[in-house]
Motif scaffolding. Structure first.
Motif, PDB file in Angstrom:
ATOM      1  N   TYR A  78       0.831  -1.206   0.000  1.00 57.48           N
ATOM      2  CA  TYR A  78       0.000   0.000   0.000  1.00 57.48           C
ATOM      3  C   TYR A  78       0.866   1.257   0.000  1.00 57.48           C
ATOM      4  O   TYR A  78       0.597   2.214  -0.743  1.00 57.48           O
ATOM      5  N   LEU A  79       1.908   1.268   0.840  1.00 57.82           N
ATOM      6  CA  LEU A  79       2.762   2.452   0.936  1.00 57.82           C
ATOM      7  C   LEU A  79       3.514   2.720  -0.364  1.00 57.82           C
ATOM      8  O   LEU A  79       3.690   3.877  -0.759  1.00 57.82           O
ATOM      9  N   LYS A  80       3.972   1.676  -1.019  1.00 57.17           N
ATOM     10  CA  LYS A  80       4.639   1.859  -2.310  1.00 57.17           C
ATOM     11  C   LYS A  80       3.717   2.601  -3.279  1.00 57.17           C
ATOM     12  O   LYS A  80       4.125   3.558  -3.945  1.00 57.17           O
ATOM     13  N   LYS A  81       2.473   2.150  -3.356  1.00 55.66           N
ATOM     14  CA  LYS A  81       1.509   2.751  -4.280  1.00 55.66           C
ATOM     15  C   LYS A  81       1.122   4.160  -3.829  1.00 55.66           C
ATOM     16  O   LYS A  81       1.098   5.108  -4.627  1.00 55.66           O
ATOM     17  N   TYR A  82       0.825   4.306  -2.555  1.00 57.11           N
ATOM     18  CA  TYR A  82       0.390   5.589  -2.004  1.00 57.11           C
ATOM     19  C   TYR A  82       1.471   6.662  -2.163  1.00 57.11           C
ATOM     20  O   TYR A  82       1.191   7.785  -2.614  1.00 57.11           O
ATOM     21  N   MET A  83       2.710   6.340  -1.803  1.00 59.98           N
ATOM     22  CA  MET A  83       3.785   7.326  -1.860  1.00 59.98           C
ATOM     23  C   MET A  83       4.115   7.710  -3.298  1.00 59.98           C
ATOM     24  O   MET A  83       4.458   8.860  -3.583  1.00 59.98           O
ATOM     25  N   LYS A  84       3.988   6.756  -4.215  1.00 64.77           N
ATOM     26  CA  LYS A  84       4.254   7.063  -5.621  1.00 64.77           C
ATOM     27  C   LYS A  84       3.148   7.927  -6.208  1.00 64.77           C
ATOM     28  O   LYS A  84       3.424   8.940  -6.873  1.00 64.77           O
ATOM     29  N   GLU A  85       1.911   7.550  -5.954  1.00 63.29           N
ATOM     30  CA  GLU A  85       0.792   8.269  -6.563  1.00 63.29           C
ATOM     31  C   GLU A  85       0.596   9.648  -5.946  1.00 63.29           C
ATOM     32  O   GLU A  85       0.294  10.620  -6.661  1.00 63.29           O
ATOM     33  N   LYS A  86       0.779   9.784  -4.639  1.00 65.59           N
ATOM     34  CA  LYS A  86       0.511  11.070  -3.985  1.00 65.59           C
ATOM     35  C   LYS A  86       1.717  12.007  -4.012  1.00 65.59           C
ATOM     36  O   LYS A  86       1.564  13.220  -4.191  1.00 65.59           O
ATOM     37  N   TYR A  87       2.932  11.444  -3.843  1.00 64.89           N
ATOM     38  CA  TYR A  87       4.114  12.300  -3.682  1.00 64.89           C
ATOM     39  C   TYR A  87       5.200  12.068  -4.730  1.00 64.89           C
ATOM     40  O   TYR A  87       6.252  12.709  -4.684  1.00 64.89           O
ATOM     41  N   ASN A  88       4.965  11.117  -5.651  1.00 61.64           N
ATOM     42  CA  ASN A  88       5.967  10.763  -6.664  1.00 61.64           C
ATOM     43  C   ASN A  88       7.276  10.298  -6.029  1.00 61.64           C
ATOM     44  O   ASN A  88       8.369  10.596  -6.518  1.00 61.64           O
ATOM     45  N   ILE A  89       7.160   9.566  -4.953  1.00 55.65           N
ATOM     46  CA  ILE A  89       8.331   9.035  -4.245  1.00 55.65           C
ATOM     47  C   ILE A  89       8.428   7.538  -4.501  1.00 55.65           C
ATOM     48  O   ILE A  89       7.469   6.796  -4.275  1.00 55.65           O
ATOM     49  N   GLY A  90       9.604   7.095  -4.948  1.00 56.40           N
ATOM     50  CA  GLY A  90       9.856   5.692  -5.231  1.00 56.40           C
ATOM     51  C   GLY A  90       9.783   5.395  -6.717  1.00 56.40           C
ATOM     52  O   GLY A  90       9.035   6.030  -7.461  1.00 56.40           O
ATOM     53  N   ASN A  91      10.599   4.437  -7.153  1.00 55.53           N
ATOM     54  CA  ASN A  91      10.577   4.010  -8.548  1.00 55.53           C
ATOM     55  C   ASN A  91      10.872   2.509  -8.627  1.00 55.53           C
ATOM     56  O   ASN A  91      10.962   1.843  -7.589  1.00 55.53           O
ATOM     57  N   ASP A  92      11.044   2.010  -9.829  1.00 54.28           N
ATOM     58  CA  ASP A  92      11.194   0.563 -10.024  1.00 54.28           C
ATOM     59  C   ASP A  92      12.463  -0.001  -9.400  1.00 54.28           C
ATOM     60  O   ASP A  92      12.545  -1.212  -9.158  1.00 54.28           O
ATOM     61  N   THR A  93      13.446   0.834  -9.166  1.00 53.76           N
ATOM     62  CA  THR A  93      14.704   0.360  -8.574  1.00 53.76           C
ATOM     63  C   THR A  93      14.732   0.513  -7.057  1.00 53.76           C
ATOM     64  O   THR A  93      15.722   0.173  -6.415  1.00 53.76           O
ATOM     65  N   ASP A  94      13.646   1.048  -6.478  1.00 55.03           N
ATOM     66  CA  ASP A  94      13.552   1.224  -5.025  1.00 55.03           C
ATOM     67  C   ASP A  94      12.785   0.076  -4.392  1.00 55.03           C
ATOM     68  O   ASP A  94      12.033  -0.637  -5.052  1.00 55.03           O
ATOM     69  N   ASP A  95      12.958  -0.056  -3.091  1.00 52.36           N
ATOM     70  CA  ASP A  95      12.158  -0.988  -2.302  1.00 52.36           C
ATOM     71  C   ASP A  95      11.817  -0.293  -0.994  1.00 52.36           C
ATOM     72  O   ASP A  95      12.243   0.851  -0.750  1.00 52.36           O
ATOM     73  N   ILE A  96      11.072  -0.978  -0.131  1.00 51.62           N
ATOM     74  CA  ILE A  96      10.610  -0.376   1.117  1.00 51.62           C
ATOM     75  C   ILE A  96      10.806  -1.349   2.270  1.00 51.62           C
ATOM     76  O   ILE A  96      10.639  -2.569   2.111  1.00 51.62           O
ATOM     77  N   LEU A  97      11.165  -0.825   3.422  1.00 49.16           N
ATOM     78  CA  LEU A  97      11.339  -1.607   4.645  1.00 49.16           C
ATOM     79  C   LEU A  97      10.577  -0.899   5.756  1.00 49.16           C
ATOM     80  O   LEU A  97      10.697   0.317   5.922  1.00 49.16           O
ATOM     81  N   ILE A  98       9.782  -1.666   6.518  1.00 50.05           N
ATOM     82  CA  ILE A  98       9.074  -1.107   7.669  1.00 50.05           C
ATOM     83  C   ILE A  98       9.999  -1.207   8.881  1.00 50.05           C
ATOM     84  O   ILE A  98      10.558  -2.271   9.161  1.00 50.05           O
ATOM     85  N   THR A  99      10.146  -0.100   9.608  1.00 52.82           N
ATOM     86  CA  THR A  99      11.083  -0.063  10.736  1.00 52.82           C
ATOM     87  C   THR A  99      10.377   0.298  12.033  1.00 52.82           C
ATOM     88  O   THR A  99       9.239   0.768  12.041  1.00 52.82           O
ATOM     89  N   THR A 100      11.081   0.087  13.123  1.00 53.42           N
ATOM     90  CA  THR A 100      10.575   0.431  14.447  1.00 53.42           C
ATOM     91  C   THR A 100      10.915   1.895  14.733  1.00 53.42           C
ATOM     92  O   THR A 100      11.901   2.211  15.393  1.00 53.42           O
TER      93      THR A 100
END
Length: 396
Positions: A77-99
């Motif tokens: 969800y965050l990958k899609k949300y951040m890309k669509e709303k803020y144009n953050i992230g691309n095909d060469t990026d990934d995401i990690l949830i942290t504490t």
């Protein structure tokens, strides 16, 4: 027994803010030192409903071990949300949830910085991040923050004078502690300099959704065409700091290394908290919730600035803010800032001394940070009025 600690921790000192909290715990003290969200900002009812439903429908999922990378629905969800709303992230990026976002600072330094290598930070900057960098014996180089962000001429000078810079650390939106927002021109310049000198950028953005006036500005990460920006986002200021859920969007090789660091640290972020975030983001009106927060903080920020104008001007100056939770106050020339802060404590008002946010805590600062989100209006007026009375006595 004599205890011999590692070289990494020998030079670490307790957080100045946490030490001040000891005074602030006194119920007779007005604390303008915390960085906590307003008590009115928490979606208590919604999180209670979500938790009850999850325990009824999926109790084992809440209580069992999970994967290090994070709860898959939340990550997707965050990958899609951040890309669509803020144009953050691309095909060469990934995401990690942290504490929490603090873990991103810790893991980024652990993964990328060898002892003695350089991290360039804003000056002043967030004390929690500075302490994470110090824990790995990085060399910290501070660059002055101006009213529109980091001084880019001094940034280039720092890049020229230091051969082993690993990354530039910046909080571009409503910076902690200064409250300053980096201009679009400077955001582009910081990225250009990172390209020119081949260094990474660690962009920390916990306050970006808390803009209550002025124009929205794109993240530095949106300019990232060659995989050099690590973007740190957090739910601490927009849902709850206690759930300790944040996320990092960065090039895949960096995320892979941060994931290994996390496996050796806490295995995975609290899965219950991750599920809470996902459900709140997808089953409730998150945008309406953000607008509620902006309404709360818009009013509190205006009230605090009006009080500073009423009780502390012209001796104490500050830059107007458009978002976030902090105001950076500057004392007149010749006033001893640490002594002023100590006298304020004696008068039952806690603020954070400016030198706590410097790369060299023994450096000099004419400023102090106040937080307006946590105190009540009554406490804000009492505390700022006391600061005004004190500064007028100091300059007589």
């Amino acid at each position: 027994m004599e205890y011999k600690f590692s070289d990494r921790t020998n030079n670490l000192k307790p957080s100045a803010i946490r030490e001040i909290f000891k005074y602030a715990a006194d119920p007779t003290v007005v604390s303008l030192s915390a960085g906590n969200p307003s008590p009115d900002a928490f979606p208590v009812k919604e999180l209670e409903e979500i938790s009850a439903r999850l325990f009824k429908e999926n109790p084992i999922g809440l209580l069992q071990y999970s994967v290090t990378e994070g709860y898959a629905p939340l990550r997707d969800y965050l990958k899609k949300y951040m890309k669509e709303k803020y144009n953050i992230g691309n095909d060469t990026d990934d995401i990690l949830i942290t504490t929490g976002a603090q873990q991103i600072m810790d893991f980024s330094t652990k993964a990328l910085v060898n002892e003695g290598e350089v991290i360039i930070t804003e000056a002043p900057s967030f004390i929690g991040s500075l302490n994470s960098f110090r824990a790995y014996n990085a060399k910290l180089v501070g660059v002055k923050v101006e009213s529109d962000g980091m001084d880019t001429e001094l940034l280039e000078k720092a890049l020229q004078e230091n051969d082993n810079v690993k990354f530039i650390y910046t909080i571009p939106n409503f910076q902690n502690p200064s409250g300053v927002t980096m201009s679009l021109e400077k955001r582009k310049k910081v990225y250009e300099l990172a390209q020119k000198y081949d260094v990474l950028i660690l962009e920390d953005n916990p306050y970006g959704d808390l803009r209550y006036s002025g124009e929205f500005l794109p993240a530095i990460k949106t300019f990232d065409t060659d995989g050099r920006v690590i973007y740190a986002g957090s739910f601490s200021k927009v849902i709850s700091p206690g759930i300790r859920v944040a996320y990092v969007i960065a090039p895949q090789p960096i995320i892979q290394k941060l994931t290994v660091c996390k496996q050796g640290s806490d295995v995975h972020t609290n899965i219950w908290s991750q599920m809470l975030c996902y459900e709140f983001l997808t089953k409730y009106d998150f945008e309406a919730h953000l607008e509620k927060l902006r309404t709360i903080y818009r009013a509190k920020a205006k009230f605090a600035m009006d009080l500073l104008d009423k009780y502390c001007a012209p001796e104490i100056t500050y830059d107007k803010i458009d978002g976030g939770l902090f105001i950076w106050c500057r004392l007149p020339e010749g006033v001893d800032m640490p002594a002023f802060v100590r006298k304020a404590i004696e008068r039952k008002v806690c603020v954070v001394p400016g030198n706590a946010f410097l790369t060299d805590e023994n450096g000099t600062s004419d400023g102090f940070r106040i937080n307006f989100s946590t105190p009540t209006d009554e406490q804000l007026e009492k505390g700022i009025k006391a600061l005004g009375k004190l500064i007028k006595e100091e300059v007589q």
